[in-house]
Enzyme design. Structure first.
Site, mmCIF file in Angstrom:
data_model
loop_
_atom_site.group_PDB
_atom_site.id
_atom_site.type_symbol
_atom_site.label_atom_id
_atom_site.label_comp_id
_atom_site.label_asym_id
_atom_site.label_seq_id
_atom_site.Cartn_x
_atom_site.Cartn_y
_atom_site.Cartn_z
ATOM 1 N N ARG A 6 0.885 -1.173 0.000
ATOM 2 C CA ARG A 6 0.000 0.000 0.000
ATOM 3 C C ARG A 6 0.911 1.208 0.000
ATOM 4 O O ARG A 6 2.125 1.090 0.050
ATOM 5 C CB ARG A 6 -1.017 -0.029 1.141
ATOM 6 C CG ARG A 6 -0.709 -0.754 2.391
ATOM 7 C CD ARG A 6 0.396 -0.135 3.198
ATOM 8 N NE ARG A 6 0.173 1.269 3.417
ATOM 9 C CZ ARG A 6 1.102 2.162 3.664
ATOM 10 N NH1 ARG A 6 2.369 1.800 3.743
ATOM 11 N NH2 ARG A 6 0.826 3.430 3.850
ATOM 12 N N GLY A 7 0.294 2.395 -0.038
ATOM 13 C CA GLY A 7 1.091 3.603 -0.231
ATOM 14 C C GLY A 7 1.161 3.870 -1.722
ATOM 15 O O GLY A 7 1.436 2.957 -2.519
ATOM 16 N N ALA A 8 0.877 5.122 -2.107
ATOM 17 C CA ALA A 8 0.705 5.429 -3.531
ATOM 18 C C ALA A 8 1.897 4.995 -4.407
ATOM 19 O O ALA A 8 1.709 4.287 -5.414
ATOM 20 C CB ALA A 8 0.401 6.917 -3.684
ATOM 21 N N ARG A 44 -7.577 -0.063 -6.815
ATOM 22 C CA ARG A 44 -7.728 1.033 -5.843
ATOM 23 C C ARG A 44 -7.824 2.347 -6.622
ATOM 24 O O ARG A 44 -6.928 2.665 -7.417
ATOM 25 C CB ARG A 44 -6.544 1.081 -4.860
ATOM 26 C CG ARG A 44 -6.467 -0.156 -3.953
ATOM 27 C CD ARG A 44 -5.544 0.070 -2.771
ATOM 28 N NE ARG A 44 -6.138 0.924 -1.767
ATOM 29 C CZ ARG A 44 -5.457 1.438 -0.723
ATOM 30 N NH1 ARG A 44 -4.168 1.184 -0.592
ATOM 31 N NH2 ARG A 44 -6.066 2.186 0.156
ATOM 32 N N ASP A 82 -1.836 10.768 -1.995
ATOM 33 C CA ASP A 82 -2.200 9.782 -3.015
ATOM 34 C C ASP A 82 -2.473 10.432 -4.356
ATOM 35 O O ASP A 82 -2.406 9.780 -5.400
ATOM 36 C CB ASP A 82 -3.409 8.974 -2.552
ATOM 37 C CG ASP A 82 -3.003 8.108 -1.379
ATOM 38 O OD1 ASP A 82 -2.992 8.618 -0.241
ATOM 39 O OD2 ASP A 82 -2.622 6.948 -1.611
ATOM 40 N N LYS A 89 -4.705 10.000 3.193
ATOM 41 C CA LYS A 89 -5.448 9.117 4.096
ATOM 42 C C LYS A 89 -6.487 9.880 4.910
ATOM 43 O O LYS A 89 -6.240 10.997 5.371
ATOM 44 C CB LYS A 89 -4.431 8.437 5.018
ATOM 45 C CG LYS A 89 -4.990 7.483 6.033
ATOM 46 C CD LYS A 89 -5.910 6.427 5.442
ATOM 47 C CE LYS A 89 -5.244 5.627 4.338
ATOM 48 N NZ LYS A 89 -6.240 4.807 3.576
HETATM 49 O O1 MRU Z 1 -4.451 3.224 2.193
HETATM 50 P P1 MRU Z 1 -2.969 3.428 2.103
HETATM 51 O O2 MRU Z 1 -2.216 2.850 3.259
HETATM 52 O O3 MRU Z 1 -2.415 2.983 0.777
HETATM 53 O O4 MRU Z 1 -2.810 5.005 2.180
HETATM 54 C C1 MRU Z 1 -1.511 5.545 2.112
HETATM 55 C C2 MRU Z 1 -1.491 7.013 2.269
HETATM 56 O O5 MRU Z 1 -2.503 7.664 2.413
HETATM 57 C C3 MRU Z 1 -0.155 7.658 2.142
HETATM 58 O O6 MRU Z 1 -0.078 8.803 2.941
HETATM 59 C C4 MRU Z 1 0.059 8.059 0.674
HETATM 60 O O7 MRU Z 1 -0.147 6.968 -0.159
HETATM 61 C C5 MRU Z 1 1.419 8.589 0.444
HETATM 62 S S1 MRU Z 1 2.594 7.293 0.531
HETATM 63 C C6 MRU Z 1 4.135 7.872 0.239
#
Ligand code: MRU
Length: 361
Positions: A55-57, A92, A242, A253
């Site tokens: 996870r994480g963009a 997603r 994201d 988030k």
């Molecule tokens: O649902 P997630 O855990 O994928 O959400 C991640 C976030 O909101 C992060 O802050 C965002 O992706 C930036 S990651 C460098």
């Protein structure tokens, strides 16, 4: 970054019995167990993204790119690659990096003869990963100066939300890259870590990363940030994103918006670390960003470590109560002190973004 002293990335390709595969860290098991798993098919990549093993963009963009490489080994036809791209993008909706990664792979691959597509796909996915690392390293350098500037006397207190550390990227992280850089530069730091319900990426992942790096930190309930800001206990906030719309509005988030409001009200700088692939110049403003609605069970239940060492999921709410789970929110550009990109720090505005990324705007 280091895991128990060993340099580790969140994703890598490997050979298993002569076949190319992708190894990831199963983030659903952290912080209680460090477990890797192998993706052998594009469907494995899609599942890992959907259930948030990755996870994480930036990391889901990289995983989708490797998903395309796995697809190219199986069926490198135009139709086959497009089909894989479609189901990967559908996993997603909010992080634009996912679509960005798939579109970049398709552009590279469809321009070549089918016979050349498989090696080209693995090379392109690896290039996306290397670029991610360099972008984040540069974000770390630029953000370090903001942390230095926020230092009054003694320790700098940074507040962050969710996990935008190295686990959310290929390495270094976005919001945490300046924190890691500041720690390396010897700046005394302390990080307030929002637990980040419902999935607790802050409590589980950011806290784990900071502990691995030996950086002082304190996990707080999501609602504590405003109180800490009112009492002068936060010098600056740094969060990830994201998707940044062309006007500088920022999706991140769920809960990020409330932190931005509290920071604005208390005169605390609120920065968003945003690598180029997270900026969506096709979307005019944040209201157009699709917000993922996840399974309500993520709100109704919580996962933790049972006394016998196993992972246990327990129910929190009455059986008859409804739950809703919007996974992201949008912070308007006016609440953002600046965007930390690999090309430098800029205002969260259409003009500033266009000046920094003229070839894309
Ligand atoms: O649902 P997630 O855990 O994928 O959400 C991640 C976030 O909101 C992060 O802050 C965002 O992706 C930036 S990651 C460098």
């Amino acid at each position: 970054m280091l895991v128990e002293g060993t340099p580790t990335r969140s994703i890598r390709s490997l050979l298993e019995a002569g076949a190319r595969r992708v190894e990831i860290i199963d983030q659903t098991r952290l912080p209680h167990a460090f477990v890797t798993c192998v993706l052998a098919t594009p469907e494995d990549a899609a599942e890992a993204i959907a259930v948030m093993r990755v996870r994480g963009a930036p990391l889901i963009g990289a995983t989708a790119a490797y998903g395309m490489a796995l697809a190219a080994d199986r069926d490198a036809s135009d139709a086959g690659l497009r089909r894989t791209g479609d189901f990967l993008v559908a996993t997603r909706p909010t992080a634009v990096n996912l679509r960005w990664g798939v579109e970049r792979m398709l552009k590279q691959l469809l321009a070549r003869p089918v016979s050349e597509r498989s090696p080209a796909a693995w090379a392109e996915a690896a290039a996306i990963c290397e670029e991610d690392v360099e972008q984040n390293r540069a974000i770390g350098r630029h953000g370090l100066e903001l942390i230095r500037a926020a230092r009054r006397d003694g320790v700098v207190n940074v507040l962050t939300h969710c996990n935008a550390g190295w686990l959310a990227t290929v390495d270094w992280g976005t919001a945490l890259a300046p924190v890691f850089a500041a720690a390396e530069a010897g700046i005394p730091l302390h990080v307030w870590v929002d637990e980040t319900r419902p999935r607790n990426q802050g409590a589980s992942l950011t806290a784990w990363e900071l502990a691995q790096a030996g950086i002082p930190h304190t996990v707080i309930a999501d609602n504590a940030g405003g109180h800490l800001m009112q009492h002068g206990r936060v010098d600056l906030c740094i969060v990830g994103t994201d998707r940044v719309a062309a006007n500088g509005d920022v999706a991140n988030k769920i809960g990020t918006y409330l932190k931005a409001l509290a920071a604005f009200d208390n005169g605390v700088p609120f920065y968003v670390a945003a690598p180029g692939p997270s900026i969506d110049f096709r979307l005019a403003e944040g209201g157009d960003i699709p917000i993922e609605e996840r399974d309500a069970e993520e709100v109704a239940r919580i996962q933790g470590l049972a006394p016998d060492g196993s992972l246990l999921s327990v129910r929190l709410i009455p059986a008859g109560s409804a739950c809703a789970n919007p996974a992201f929110d949008v912070t308007p550009a006016r609440l953002v002190s600046g965007l930390i990109t690999e090309r430098g720090v800029c205002a969260a505005s259409r003009q500033a973004l266009a000046a920094l990324f003229p070839e894309r705007a």
